[in-house]
Design a protein around this motif. Sequence first.
Motif, PDB file in Angstrom:
ATOM      1  N   ASP A  65      16.724  -7.799  11.619  1.00 45.32           N
ATOM      2  CA  ASP A  65      17.761  -8.809  11.423  1.00 45.32           C
ATOM      3  C   ASP A  65      17.275  -9.857  10.442  1.00 45.32           C
ATOM      4  O   ASP A  65      16.087 -10.133  10.333  1.00 45.32           O
ATOM      5  CB  ASP A  65      18.195  -9.456  12.751  1.00 45.32           C
ATOM      6  CG  ASP A  65      17.108 -10.290  13.384  1.00 45.32           C
ATOM      7  OD1 ASP A  65      17.211 -11.513  13.359  1.00 45.32           O
ATOM      8  OD2 ASP A  65      16.148  -9.690  13.910  1.00 45.32           O
ATOM      9  N   TRP A 135      23.395  -6.966   7.996  1.00 45.27           N
ATOM     10  CA  TRP A 135      22.747  -8.206   8.414  1.00 45.27           C
ATOM     11  C   TRP A 135      21.773  -7.943   9.560  1.00 45.27           C
ATOM     12  O   TRP A 135      20.785  -8.640   9.718  1.00 45.27           O
ATOM     13  CB  TRP A 135      23.795  -9.220   8.832  1.00 45.27           C
ATOM     14  CG  TRP A 135      23.410 -10.603   8.509  1.00 45.27           C
ATOM     15  CD1 TRP A 135      23.020 -11.572   9.394  1.00 45.27           C
ATOM     16  CD2 TRP A 135      23.368 -11.221   7.232  1.00 45.27           C
ATOM     17  NE1 TRP A 135      22.745 -12.732   8.730  1.00 45.27           N
ATOM     18  CE2 TRP A 135      22.951 -12.544   7.395  1.00 45.27           C
ATOM     19  CE3 TRP A 135      23.645 -10.768   5.937  1.00 45.27           C
ATOM     20  CZ2 TRP A 135      22.798 -13.433   6.338  1.00 45.27           C
ATOM     21  CZ3 TRP A 135      23.493 -11.651   4.882  1.00 45.27           C
ATOM     22  CH2 TRP A 135      23.076 -12.953   5.087  1.00 45.27           C
ATOM     23  N   GLU A 152      25.386  -4.688  12.266  1.00 42.54           N
ATOM     24  CA  GLU A 152      26.232  -5.821  11.884  1.00 42.54           C
ATOM     25  C   GLU A 152      26.318  -5.865  10.362  1.00 42.54           C
ATOM     26  O   GLU A 152      25.304  -5.920   9.676  1.00 42.54           O
ATOM     27  CB  GLU A 152      25.622  -7.123  12.402  1.00 42.54           C
ATOM     28  CG  GLU A 152      26.428  -8.347  12.105  1.00 42.54           C
ATOM     29  CD  GLU A 152      25.762  -9.600  12.655  1.00 42.54           C
ATOM     30  OE1 GLU A 152      26.004 -10.667  12.077  1.00 42.54           O
ATOM     31  OE2 GLU A 152      25.004  -9.514  13.639  1.00 42.54           O
ATOM     32  N   LYS A 154      28.099  -7.817   7.045  1.00 43.13           N
ATOM     33  CA  LYS A 154      28.811  -9.028   6.600  1.00 43.13           C
ATOM     34  C   LYS A 154      29.488  -8.751   5.271  1.00 43.13           C
ATOM     35  O   LYS A 154      28.880  -8.235   4.340  1.00 43.13           O
ATOM     36  CB  LYS A 154      27.856 -10.205   6.459  1.00 43.13           C
ATOM     37  CG  LYS A 154      27.421 -10.731   7.799  1.00 43.13           C
ATOM     38  CD  LYS A 154      27.008 -12.160   7.733  1.00 43.13           C
ATOM     39  CE  LYS A 154      26.651 -12.622   9.128  1.00 43.13           C
ATOM     40  NZ  LYS A 154      26.515 -14.029   9.222  1.00 43.13           N
ATOM     41  N   LYS A 159      32.817 -12.780   6.715  1.00 42.26           N
ATOM     42  CA  LYS A 159      33.328 -12.182   7.942  1.00 42.26           C
ATOM     43  C   LYS A 159      32.370 -11.077   8.400  1.00 42.26           C
ATOM     44  O   LYS A 159      31.839 -10.316   7.597  1.00 42.26           O
ATOM     45  CB  LYS A 159      34.721 -11.603   7.700  1.00 42.26           C
ATOM     46  CG  LYS A 159      35.404 -11.115   8.940  1.00 42.26           C
ATOM     47  CD  LYS A 159      36.824 -10.682   8.649  1.00 42.26           C
ATOM     48  CE  LYS A 159      37.489 -10.199   9.921  1.00 42.26           C
ATOM     49  NZ  LYS A 159      38.850  -9.723   9.660  1.00 42.26           N
ATOM     50  N   THR A 160      32.167 -10.999   9.700  1.00 43.24           N
ATOM     51  CA  THR A 160      31.242 -10.025  10.274  1.00 43.24           C
ATOM     52  C   THR A 160      32.000  -8.846  10.862  1.00 43.24           C
ATOM     53  O   THR A 160      33.036  -9.017  11.491  1.00 43.24           O
ATOM     54  CB  THR A 160      30.407 -10.693  11.390  1.00 43.24           C
ATOM     55  OG1 THR A 160      29.714 -11.804  10.823  1.00 43.24           O
ATOM     56  CG2 THR A 160      29.414  -9.730  11.985  1.00 43.24           C
ATOM     57  N   TRP A 161      31.466  -7.657  10.648  1.00 44.08           N
ATOM     58  CA  TRP A 161      32.028  -6.428  11.195  1.00 44.08           C
ATOM     59  C   TRP A 161      30.910  -5.721  11.942  1.00 44.08           C
ATOM     60  O   TRP A 161      29.813  -5.537  11.410  1.00 44.08           O
ATOM     61  CB  TRP A 161      32.560  -5.567  10.055  1.00 44.08           C
ATOM     62  CG  TRP A 161      33.264  -4.339  10.491  1.00 44.08           C
ATOM     63  CD1 TRP A 161      34.532  -4.242  10.987  1.00 44.08           C
ATOM     64  CD2 TRP A 161      32.750  -3.012  10.470  1.00 44.08           C
ATOM     65  NE1 TRP A 161      34.843  -2.938  11.263  1.00 44.08           N
ATOM     66  CE2 TRP A 161      33.762  -2.163  10.957  1.00 44.08           C
ATOM     67  CE3 TRP A 161      31.538  -2.455  10.079  1.00 44.08           C
ATOM     68  CZ2 TRP A 161      33.591  -0.788  11.071  1.00 44.08           C
ATOM     69  CZ3 TRP A 161      31.370  -1.093  10.191  1.00 44.08           C
ATOM     70  CH2 TRP A 161      32.391  -0.271  10.685  1.00 44.08           C
ATOM     71  N   ASN A 162      31.153  -5.330  13.191  1.00 44.92           N
ATOM     72  CA  ASN A 162      30.151  -4.677  14.029  1.00 44.92           C
ATOM     73  C   ASN A 162      30.486  -3.203  14.197  1.00 44.92           C
ATOM     74  O   ASN A 162      31.640  -2.857  14.425  1.00 44.92           O
ATOM     75  CB  ASN A 162      30.097  -5.342  15.407  1.00 44.92           C
ATOM     76  CG  ASN A 162      29.569  -6.751  15.315  1.00 44.92           C
ATOM     77  OD1 ASN A 162      28.413  -6.949  14.984  1.00 44.92           O
ATOM     78  ND2 ASN A 162      30.416  -7.734  15.564  1.00 44.92           N
ATOM     79  N   ASP A 180      32.954 -14.303  12.970  1.00 41.35           N
ATOM     80  CA  ASP A 180      31.764 -15.131  12.820  1.00 41.35           C
ATOM     81  C   ASP A 180      31.515 -15.370  11.351  1.00 41.35           C
ATOM     82  O   ASP A 180      31.224 -14.450  10.606  1.00 41.35           O
ATOM     83  CB  ASP A 180      30.575 -14.402  13.459  1.00 41.35           C
ATOM     84  CG  ASP A 180      29.287 -15.178  13.314  1.00 41.35           C
ATOM     85  OD1 ASP A 180      29.349 -16.367  12.982  1.00 41.35           O
ATOM     86  OD2 ASP A 180      28.226 -14.574  13.571  1.00 41.35           O
ATOM     87  N   ASN A 181      31.635 -16.589  10.899  1.00 40.57           N
ATOM     88  CA  ASN A 181      31.410 -16.927   9.493  1.00 40.57           C
ATOM     89  C   ASN A 181      30.066 -17.588   9.277  1.00 40.57           C
ATOM     90  O   ASN A 181      29.862 -18.278   8.304  1.00 40.57           O
ATOM     91  CB  ASN A 181      32.526 -17.841   8.982  1.00 40.57           C
ATOM     92  CG  ASN A 181      33.807 -17.075   8.799  1.00 40.57           C
ATOM     93  OD1 ASN A 181      33.780 -15.918   8.369  1.00 40.57           O
ATOM     94  ND2 ASN A 181      34.920 -17.689   9.134  1.00 40.57           N
ATOM     95  N   ASN A 183      26.659 -17.840   7.905  1.00 44.19           N
ATOM     96  CA  ASN A 183      26.073 -17.175   6.732  1.00 44.19           C
ATOM     97  C   ASN A 183      24.553 -17.197   6.754  1.00 44.19           C
ATOM     98  O   ASN A 183      23.918 -17.311   5.732  1.00 44.19           O
ATOM     99  CB  ASN A 183      26.572 -17.839   5.440  1.00 44.19           C
ATOM    100  CG  ASN A 183      28.023 -17.528   5.208  1.00 44.19           C
ATOM    101  OD1 ASN A 183      28.471 -16.420   5.486  1.00 44.19           O
ATOM    102  ND2 ASN A 183      28.751 -18.495   4.706  1.00 44.19           N
TER     103      ASN A 183
END
Length: 184
Positions: A65, A135, A152, A154, A159-162, A180-181, A183
């Motif tokens: 991460d 990320w 994860e 970004k 914007k986050t995509w899982n 979740d923004n 950064n």
Amino acid sequence: MKRNAYIAAAASVVLIAGGPAAAAAAASADTARTAPAAVAPADVDAQAAAAAALKTYPGVVESLDKDDAVWHVDVIGKNGKHAELTVDTRSGKVFTENADDDSDDSGGNKALLAAKVDAQQAMKAALAAHPGKVWSVEWDDDDGGAAYWHVEVKESSGKTWNAHVDPTTGKVTAASDDNDNDNN
């Protein structure tokens, strides 16, 4: 007549000796005017951080991460030893934060070590399903159910995509959007 021969010979000497130097100087000056400005080094991405960590500590990435200027990478060696590494996001240099001295695995990482899809392949699968930048990636087998890779991604908008990636097939088995923004 002799005078013209001397002038021609002198001009030849000047051209032979000074010509290449003058041409090189002119070329250098021209290159300096047209050379692009120095480009700042690009951030080391998740895939490069994983590769650098594995080069330093061979094994399997358990988690990765990004935290500001470093990647935190946990690696399980083929012998069951665990290492916590950091990878600088600018240089790609790897630092060992903590490494086990014993090889007692107690069987906790057998599924991870046996997985057909590793962290790098899980990242590729997630990016194929949803473009952006990885990320984080983490091996998840704590739920009591089937193990999977949690990736994860970004987007450039923040914007986050899982994604959940199956460790056997590499298929993105579950995905959810998260607004979740952050950064980091």
